[in-house]
Design a protein around this motif. Structure first.
Motif: not given
Length: 267
Positions: A18-29, A84-86, A92-101
């Motif tokens: 999911a985190i990898e997908k969020s890098l190139s797609n919408k968060l909803e996707d 959403g992105y706002a 904060e999203r990047c740091a949290a995503g890295y931790n979860m990975m």
């Protein structure tokens, strides 16, 4: 295969995908992809189960995956994927995503669904035997209905402690723990929690030490917040009550119903 399924391993894989997908797609996707993978897994199990049983309109899942739906919801509401992105700063999203990975499974599950315990009764009475620790550390659902204005709670996600003071919490407990009267203090962020010369304070610090020792990989700092103290209460605790409907997101019951409908429609 379903009987021996490992929920932790599944959630870890879903998180990374999911985190990898969020890098190139919408968060909803990315969130929808999590939902679809859960639906597909439960649909296949339902089809296998239906060979020998009458299902009707029941929700069917193996015992090994009884918490998968809850962790799926928690993943969709986690900082890397929420809103959403706002709704969260990019760093904060990047740091949290890295931790979860990179987190091991046990710590990832705790980050997604933190422990939430009420401690005011323990501070006043204390356990009478070693067996009472299970009662002291009994985890509560992450929902607003778990909050009692007369209570004191610890929210522990493995990285920090959020200590929530109810607005009707006894003033004696507050003074014993903090050494100040909160009646004229609106912002608890300026207070530091330290051990005071009384039994109640020593009990609290001992409890925090016990929680830290259970997972020494990270030293959790304490953040104090009082009921009604906005915006800190919202960002530190209320936004993380995963089972509630917050900001247009699904609550746990709605999430279960949504998955149930899709599994039945696809079966």
């Amino acid at each position: 295969m379903y009987r021996l399924a490992d929920t932790g391993a599944i959630v870890s894989v879903l998180s990374r995908l999911a985190i990898e997908k969020s890098l190139s797609n919408k968060l909803e996707d990315a969130r929808h992809a999590v939902l679809l993978r859960i639906v597909k897994g439960l649909r296949e199990y339902r089809n296998l189960y239906a060979v020998q049983h009458r299902l009707g309109g029941r929700m069917i899942y193996p015992e090994s995956l009884k918490f998968l739906l809850l962790y799926g919801l928690a993943l969709c509401k986690s900082i890397p994927l929420r809103g959403g992105y706002a709704d969260a700063q990019l760093d904060e999203r990047c740091a949290a995503g890295y931790n979860m990975m990179i987190l091991p499974v046990k710590r990832l599950l705790k980050l997604l669904y933190p422990s939430f315990i009420r401690i005011d009764d323990y501070l006043v009475k204390g356990p009478t035997s070693a067996d009472d620790w299970s009662k002291v550390l009994k985890r509560l659902p992450l929902a607003a209905e778990s909050l009692d204005p007369r209570g004191l709670y610890i929210y522990d996600d493995g990285f920090r402690f959020i200590i929530w003071f109810g607005r009707m919490l006894s003033s004696d407990i507050i003074f014993n723990l903090l050494g100040v009267d909160l009646s004229g203090l609106a912002d608890l962020s300026k207070l530091n929690l330290s051990e005071l010369d009384n039994d109640m304070s020593r009990k609290l610090m001992g409890l925090l030490k016990r929680l830290r020792d259970s997972d020494p990989a990270f030293y959790q700092l304490c953040h104090l917040v009082r009921q009604g103290e906005q915006p800190r209460e919202g960002s530190l605790l209320l936004a993380n009550l995963i089972e509630d409907q917050i900001g247009g997101t699904s609550g746990y019951v709605d999430w279960i119903q949504q998955i149930h409908r899709q599994v039945q429609q696809s079966a």
